[in-house]
Design an enzyme around this catalytic site. Structure first.
Site, mmCIF file in Angstrom:
data_model
loop_
_atom_site.group_PDB
_atom_site.id
_atom_site.type_symbol
_atom_site.label_atom_id
_atom_site.label_comp_id
_atom_site.label_asym_id
_atom_site.label_seq_id
_atom_site.Cartn_x
_atom_site.Cartn_y
_atom_site.Cartn_z
ATOM 1 N N GLU A 125 0.823 -1.213 0.000
ATOM 2 C CA GLU A 125 0.000 0.000 0.000
ATOM 3 C C GLU A 125 0.856 1.262 0.000
ATOM 4 O OE1 GLU A 125 -3.282 -1.989 3.022
ATOM 5 O OE2 GLU A 125 -2.366 -0.079 3.514
ATOM 6 N N CYS A 164 3.221 8.345 1.591
ATOM 7 C CA CYS A 164 3.597 7.435 2.674
ATOM 8 C C CYS A 164 3.809 6.058 2.046
ATOM 9 C CB CYS A 164 2.488 7.390 3.722
ATOM 10 S SG CYS A 164 2.794 6.169 5.015
ATOM 11 N N CYS A 222 4.836 -7.216 8.075
ATOM 12 C CA CYS A 222 5.779 -6.738 9.085
ATOM 13 C C CYS A 222 5.848 -7.761 10.207
ATOM 14 C CB CYS A 222 5.311 -5.389 9.642
ATOM 15 S SG CYS A 222 6.477 -4.676 10.822
ATOM 16 N N CYS A 229 3.238 -4.971 16.420
ATOM 17 C CA CYS A 229 2.538 -3.924 17.194
ATOM 18 C C CYS A 229 1.043 -4.247 17.228
ATOM 19 C CB CYS A 229 2.778 -2.553 16.568
ATOM 20 S SG CYS A 229 4.532 -2.149 16.422
ATOM 21 N N CYS A 272 -1.802 -2.594 14.937
ATOM 22 C CA CYS A 272 -1.470 -2.424 13.522
ATOM 23 C C CYS A 272 -1.922 -3.611 12.678
ATOM 24 C CB CYS A 272 0.037 -2.237 13.400
ATOM 25 S SG CYS A 272 0.599 -2.128 11.717
ATOM 26 N N GLY A 311 5.549 -2.201 7.162
ATOM 27 C CA GLY A 311 6.931 -2.628 7.355
ATOM 28 C C GLY A 311 7.712 -1.751 8.312
ATOM 29 N N SER A 366 10.447 6.214 9.766
ATOM 30 C CA SER A 366 9.835 5.840 11.028
ATOM 31 C C SER A 366 10.368 4.490 11.511
ATOM 32 C CB SER A 366 8.330 5.744 10.781
ATOM 33 O OG SER A 366 7.706 5.090 11.834
ATOM 34 N N SER A 374 8.170 5.554 16.490
ATOM 35 C CA SER A 374 6.821 5.138 16.875
ATOM 36 C C SER A 374 6.892 4.752 18.336
ATOM 37 C CB SER A 374 6.377 3.911 16.066
ATOM 38 O OG SER A 374 6.266 4.243 14.732
ATOM 39 N N LEU A 375 6.519 5.664 19.185
ATOM 40 C CA LEU A 375 6.727 5.443 20.616
ATOM 41 C C LEU A 375 5.493 4.824 21.274
ATOM 42 C CD1 LEU A 375 8.725 5.918 22.979
ATOM 43 C CD2 LEU A 375 7.449 8.028 23.413
ATOM 44 N N HIS A 376 4.436 5.578 21.262
ATOM 45 C CA HIS A 376 3.105 5.137 21.705
ATOM 46 C C HIS A 376 2.948 4.874 23.201
ATOM 47 C CE1 HIS A 376 2.419 5.206 17.502
ATOM 48 N NE2 HIS A 376 3.143 4.139 17.254
ATOM 49 N N ASN A 383 -7.245 5.207 14.218
ATOM 50 C CA ASN A 383 -8.333 4.729 13.355
ATOM 51 C C ASN A 383 -8.886 3.452 13.971
ATOM 52 O OD1 ASN A 383 -8.622 6.468 11.041
ATOM 53 N ND2 ASN A 383 -6.579 5.792 10.418
ATOM 54 N N CYS A 410 -2.788 1.901 7.945
ATOM 55 C CA CYS A 410 -1.794 1.068 7.294
ATOM 56 C C CYS A 410 -2.132 -0.423 7.374
ATOM 57 C CB CYS A 410 -0.452 1.411 7.937
ATOM 58 S SG CYS A 410 0.709 0.131 8.178
HETATM 59 S S1 SF4 Z 1 3.329 -0.154 13.361
HETATM 60 FE FE1 SF4 Z 1 4.982 -0.333 11.868
HETATM 61 S S2 SF4 Z 1 6.548 -1.577 12.951
HETATM 62 FE FE2 SF4 Z 1 4.628 -1.844 14.083
HETATM 63 S S3 SF4 Z 1 3.723 -3.714 13.183
HETATM 64 FE FE3 SF4 Z 1 2.863 -1.921 12.068
HETATM 65 S S4 SF4 Z 1 4.164 -1.703 10.271
HETATM 66 FE FE4 SF4 Z 1 5.275 -2.980 11.751
#
Ligand code: SF4
Length: 345
Positions: free
Chosen positions: A90, A103, A110, A114, A117, A157, A189, A212-214, A288, A329
């Site tokens: 994508e 993007c 991946c 996470c 995701c 990814g 990222s 990507s902290l979160h 989202n 994503c």
């Molecule tokens: S947020 Fe990024 S690193 Fe984490 S699983 Fe999704 S694509 Fe992978």
């Protein structure tokens, strides 16, 4: 057969010189490729014999558009591309007042896991090649008719899990005879692979590193991001401080706001404490709704932002684009893979 679009201009020139051609042919071929040529026969300033020889030894990648969704709300475009081997990835094109940002994905799937995701649900299939990353920028530009000014490696990814190909892609996309996108217009990222952040720092690139902290505490972060079990928050921030010291570049921290998980005031306070000593920027992301996900969008985005600002931090709330399309994503790829027969492999 060799993937010619994954080669730098210098490598193409060397290869052509080895065939007995003049060095300037390298620049010509490179420029054709980066204007979107999909076959050597189009390269009409090369001799027929050279075109035939190139066609025997090299191939030119060109993804097919499987789906294209255009947001009626804000014009965001999401592409689902099919690659040479049938895998899908994508790309999202977003228009801001400062230009058009694409993007891009860096892997098929991946493996980072996470929890919020959709890209990771079926794991990683393979790394993308430099040409497959470049094509996302090039063919998005050609298809949409919009000049791309910025690139973010934030799609499917983990870019630092595909470091060699990503660095090569950056070199190629940055070339003045190619798409010529400046490093300061590129964001990369990472979910926080500490040794890879240190290695990237050595490259001293002028791109923006986006972490990507979160969550600022290890208990919460380990719950939503398994990478934290290998490299915890303290190690991650130590690497960020080293990165800043080496490159002088401000780091951006991505923070998806999850209801009741990472949106407490004490977490804003801890985040500010961890960033203290370097010029960090926090990007708060309204989540989202991913149907499969247990995590729901936070209702405390504005309050969290205020709390960060009270510590002197800059925190912005990312405009949520493409709300009427599958802009999160990995969602579009996943739907397509399911429609094709079951899972994402
Ligand atoms: S947020 Fe990024 S690193 Fe984490 S699983 Fe999704 S694509 Fe992978």
């Amino acid at each position: 057969m060799t993937d010619i679009k994954s080669m730098t201009q210098e490598e193409i020139t060397d290869a052509l010189c080895a065939m007995g051609e003049s060095a300037f042919r390298g620049k010509q071929v490179f420029s054709w490729l980066h204007r979107g040529a999909t076959s050597f026969s189009e390269m009409n300033n090369l001799s027929k014999s050279l075109r035939e020889r190139l066609d025997k030894e090299y191939y030119i990648t060109a993804p097919l558009v499987v789906r294209k969704q255009v947001s009626k709300l804000d014009g965001t475009i999401k592409y689902l591309w099919e690659l040479r081997d049938g895998n899908c990835i994508e790309t999202v094109l977003m228009s801001y007042h400062h230009g058009n940002t694409v993007c891009i994905s860096s892997q098929v799937g991946c493996r980072m896991g996470c929890k919020f995701c959709a890209s990771t649900i079926a794991g990683k299939v393979r790394d993308l090649t430099p040409s497959e990353m470049l094509d996302q920028v090039l063919f998005t530009q050609l298809d949409s008719g919009k000049d791309i000014s910025n690139i973010v490696l934030m799609g499917i990814g983990e870019p630092l899990d595909n470091r060699e190909n990503v660095l090569r892609f950056l070199e190629i996309v940055n070339h003045s005879d190619g798409l010529n996108i400046g490093m300061r217009h590129i964001s990369l990222s990472t979910c926080g692979i500490v040794p890879a952040i240190d290695t990237l720092a050595q490259e001293n690139l002028q791109l923006t590193l986006s972490v990507s902290l979160h969550a600022p505490d290890s208990v919460t972060r380990s719950r939503i991001m398994p990478v934290n079990k290998s490299y915890d928050v303290e190690e991650l921030f130590a690497a960020c401080h080293r990165y800043f010291k080496k490159t002088g570049r401000r780091i951006s921290f991505e923070y998806a706001m999850i209801d009741g998980v990472n949106d407490h005031d004490w977490q804003a306070d801890l985040l500010a404490e961890r960033i203290h000593g370097m010029p960090g920027h926090v990007n708060l992301i309204p989540l989202n709704d991913v149907v499969e996900s247990e995590f729901k969008p936070s209702r405390r985005v504005a309050a969290f932002q205020k709390r960060l600002e009270s510590h002197g931090l800059t925190a912005t709330v990312r405009r949520s684009l493409g709300g009427d399309i599958d802009a999160s994503c990995g969602q579009l790829r996943r739907k397509e893979m399911e429609a094709r027969g079951g899972n994402a492999e």
